[in-house]
Design a protein around this motif. Structure first.
Motif, mmCIF file in Angstrom:
data_model
loop_
_atom_site.group_PDB
_atom_site.id
_atom_site.type_symbol
_atom_site.label_atom_id
_atom_site.label_comp_id
_atom_site.label_asym_id
_atom_site.label_seq_id
_atom_site.Cartn_x
_atom_site.Cartn_y
_atom_site.Cartn_z
ATOM 1 N N SER A 1 -55.325 43.979 26.545
ATOM 2 C CA SER A 1 -56.708 43.986 26.169
ATOM 3 C C SER A 1 -56.774 44.017 24.831
ATOM 4 O O SER A 1 -57.624 43.326 23.918
ATOM 5 N N PHE A 2 -55.937 44.859 24.039
ATOM 6 C CA PHE A 2 -55.809 44.803 22.346
ATOM 7 C C PHE A 2 -55.359 43.472 21.866
ATOM 8 O O PHE A 2 -56.114 42.954 20.973
ATOM 9 N N ALA A 3 -54.562 42.819 22.683
ATOM 10 C CA ALA A 3 -53.804 41.657 22.210
ATOM 11 C C ALA A 3 -55.141 40.504 22.263
ATOM 12 O O ALA A 3 -55.415 39.761 21.496
ATOM 13 N N SER A 4 -55.929 40.533 23.480
ATOM 14 C CA SER A 4 -57.069 39.431 23.638
ATOM 15 C C SER A 4 -58.181 40.010 22.778
ATOM 16 O O SER A 4 -58.624 38.965 22.152
ATOM 17 N N TYR A 5 -58.234 41.177 22.258
ATOM 18 C CA TYR A 5 -59.235 41.452 21.211
ATOM 19 C C TYR A 5 -58.840 40.856 19.812
ATOM 20 O O TYR A 5 -59.906 40.192 19.441
ATOM 21 N N LEU A 6 -57.755 40.929 19.552
ATOM 22 C CA LEU A 6 -57.374 40.417 18.237
ATOM 23 C C LEU A 6 -57.376 38.977 18.188
ATOM 24 O O LEU A 6 -57.126 38.494 17.245
ATOM 25 N N ALA A 7 -57.149 38.623 19.566
ATOM 26 C CA ALA A 7 -57.074 36.951 19.451
ATOM 27 C C ALA A 7 -58.618 36.283 19.659
ATOM 28 O O ALA A 7 -58.725 34.936 19.410
ATOM 29 N N LEU A 8 -59.653 37.194 19.533
ATOM 30 C CA LEU A 8 -61.015 36.575 19.508
ATOM 31 C C LEU A 8 -61.096 35.972 18.211
ATOM 32 O O LEU A 8 -61.026 36.548 17.109
ATOM 33 N N GLN A 9 -62.002 34.729 18.063
ATOM 34 C CA GLN A 9 -62.346 33.983 16.979
ATOM 35 C C GLN A 9 -63.340 34.485 16.328
ATOM 36 O O GLN A 9 -63.606 34.515 15.031
ATOM 37 N N ASP A 10 -64.293 34.901 17.371
ATOM 38 C CA ASP A 10 -65.632 35.183 16.652
ATOM 39 C C ASP A 10 -65.528 36.817 15.972
ATOM 40 O O ASP A 10 -64.605 37.312 16.094
ATOM 41 N N ASN A 11 -66.653 37.210 15.647
ATOM 42 C CA ASN A 11 -67.181 38.481 15.029
ATOM 43 C C ASN A 11 -66.526 39.431 16.066
ATOM 44 O O ASN A 11 -66.884 39.587 17.292
ATOM 45 N N ARG A 12 -65.470 40.338 15.660
ATOM 46 C CA ARG A 12 -64.795 41.301 16.345
ATOM 47 C C ARG A 12 -65.593 42.583 16.539
ATOM 48 O O ARG A 12 -65.193 43.708 17.112
ATOM 49 N N ASP B 1 -58.408 46.654 12.344
ATOM 50 C CA ASP B 1 -57.635 47.525 11.997
ATOM 51 C C ASP B 1 -57.072 48.542 13.034
ATOM 52 O O ASP B 1 -56.141 48.941 13.455
ATOM 53 N N GLU B 2 -58.108 48.990 13.745
ATOM 54 C CA GLU B 2 -57.837 50.076 14.778
ATOM 55 C C GLU B 2 -56.989 49.404 16.081
ATOM 56 O O GLU B 2 -56.199 50.015 16.632
ATOM 57 N N ALA B 3 -57.641 48.262 16.232
ATOM 58 C CA ALA B 3 -56.903 47.411 17.562
ATOM 59 C C ALA B 3 -55.514 47.205 17.155
ATOM 60 O O ALA B 3 -54.788 47.332 18.438
ATOM 61 N N LEU C 1 -53.540 48.953 15.394
ATOM 62 C CA LEU C 1 -52.770 50.154 15.549
ATOM 63 C C LEU C 1 -52.610 50.750 17.170
ATOM 64 O O LEU C 1 -51.695 51.231 17.446
ATOM 65 N N ARG C 2 -53.628 50.486 17.788
ATOM 66 C CA ARG C 2 -53.573 50.884 19.382
ATOM 67 C C ARG C 2 -52.647 49.936 20.078
ATOM 68 O O ARG C 2 -51.983 50.338 21.139
ATOM 69 N N LEU C 3 -52.445 48.728 19.634
ATOM 70 C CA LEU C 3 -51.712 47.579 20.116
ATOM 71 C C LEU C 3 -50.288 48.045 20.076
ATOM 72 O O LEU C 3 -49.577 48.353 20.847
ATOM 73 N N ALA C 4 -50.098 48.600 18.754
ATOM 74 C CA ALA C 4 -48.489 49.030 18.382
ATOM 75 C C ALA C 4 -48.294 50.300 19.103
ATOM 76 O O ALA C 4 -47.057 50.430 19.562
ATOM 77 N N ASP C 5 -49.370 51.290 19.376
ATOM 78 C CA ASP C 5 -49.122 52.558 20.173
ATOM 79 C C ASP C 5 -48.966 52.146 21.497
ATOM 80 O O ASP C 5 -47.979 52.914 22.070
ATOM 81 N N GLN D 1 -48.236 47.252 5.691
ATOM 82 C CA GLN D 1 -48.321 46.197 4.706
ATOM 83 C C GLN D 1 -49.493 45.975 4.269
ATOM 84 O O GLN D 1 -49.805 45.450 3.184
ATOM 85 N N LEU D 2 -50.595 46.377 5.071
ATOM 86 C CA LEU D 2 -51.941 45.894 4.819
ATOM 87 C C LEU D 2 -52.622 47.003 3.790
ATOM 88 O O LEU D 2 -52.446 48.374 4.039
ATOM 89 N N GLU D 3 -53.546 46.568 3.098
ATOM 90 C CA GLU D 3 -54.338 47.575 2.201
ATOM 91 C C GLU D 3 -55.097 48.160 2.652
ATOM 92 O O GLU D 3 -55.697 49.365 2.205
ATOM 93 N N SER D 4 -55.856 47.545 4.005
ATOM 94 C CA SER D 4 -56.674 48.611 4.796
ATOM 95 C C SER D 4 -56.013 49.922 5.285
ATOM 96 O O SER D 4 -56.718 50.746 5.759
ATOM 97 N N PHE D 5 -54.709 50.143 5.387
ATOM 98 C CA PHE D 5 -54.095 51.145 6.020
ATOM 99 C C PHE D 5 -53.548 52.015 4.737
ATOM 100 O O PHE D 5 -52.510 51.453 4.192
#
Length: 225
Positions: free
Chosen positions: A88-99, A104-106, A108-112, A132-136
């Motif tokens: 589910s998290f990978a599918s969310y991150l693969a979406l091309q439209d506005n997420r 960022d949270e997705a 992290l939760r994918l890694a978790d 490596q991301l500035e947002s974290f």
């Protein structure tokens, strides 16, 4: 409570949408039903609704669709169904439209989810990318990356990250003392007593958490023995 009351109102809206043929209203109300169920810990029921919605062609074109995919990941995670959470998290991150702002949270939760599924190499890679991301800005992702490298016996990779995040500029982070302790323990396991002693002395003198101070002195006692 308020979520139960809201759920009942959304149930009425779903029924009204079906009766009047307004399926967009019905779908939107169902989405918020699932949210109420999630907030009250009914993850299985919440996911039952979301599974229907995300398979609905009309709903897939709605503004709420990305959030439904993201929320599905959280339901699966809470239920301990980590392979489905990963999907589910990978599918969310693969979406091309506005997420919807959950990128960022997705990540992290994918890694978790990979970590909880004991795929430590994949978890380490994603945590490392996140760090490596500035947002974290906090130490959670790099510390988890270090722990993951340790679990696949990559002590060199673990130490490299821990040395970086135990620099003085990170000392205000709430996970700083834990990172120091992990670094000291890794040196102990590698039988590098001199470096371990230095880290535990630093931990004992700087930690605000008395539990970590006690752990540091125990480790120093063991090294002296």
């Amino acid at each position: 409570d308020s979520y139960t009351m809201a759920y009942n109102h959304f149930t009425n809206a779903v029924k009204y949408g079906h009766e009047t043929g307004n399926m967009q209203l019905s779908n939107l109300a169902s989405f918020w039903q699932a949210e109420c169920l999630y907030r009250t810990g009914n993850y299985q029921e919440s996911q039952h609704i979301l599974a229907k919605l995300t398979g609905n062609q009309l709903f897939r074109g709605s503004a709420e669709y990305p959030a439904a995919v993201y929320n599905s990941g959280y339901n699966h995670f809470k239920l301990g169904n980590y392979p489905s959470a990963i999907e589910s998290f990978a599918s969310y991150l693969a979406l091309q439209d506005n997420r919807g702002g959950y990128t960022d949270e997705a990540r992290l939760r994918l890694a978790d989810s990979y970590f909880m599924n004991r795929n430590y190499s994949q978890a380490a890679e994603i945590y490392n990318q996140i760090s490596q991301l500035e947002s974290f800005k906090d130490l959670y992702a790099p510390l988890q990356s270090a722990v993951s490298y340790g679990l696949i016996s990559d002590d060199a990779g673990k130490i490299a990250i821990l040395q970086k995040i135990t620099a003085p500029e990170y000392s205000s982070d709430k996970l700083y003392t834990q990172a120091l302790y992990e670094l000291g323990r890794t040196y102990v396991l590698r039988e590098d007593d001199a470096k371990a002693e230095g880290v535990f002395h630093q931990l004992a003198s700087t930690a605000r958490d008395t539990t970590f101070v006690a752990k540091a002195y125990i480790e120093l006692g063991s090294l002296s023995r």
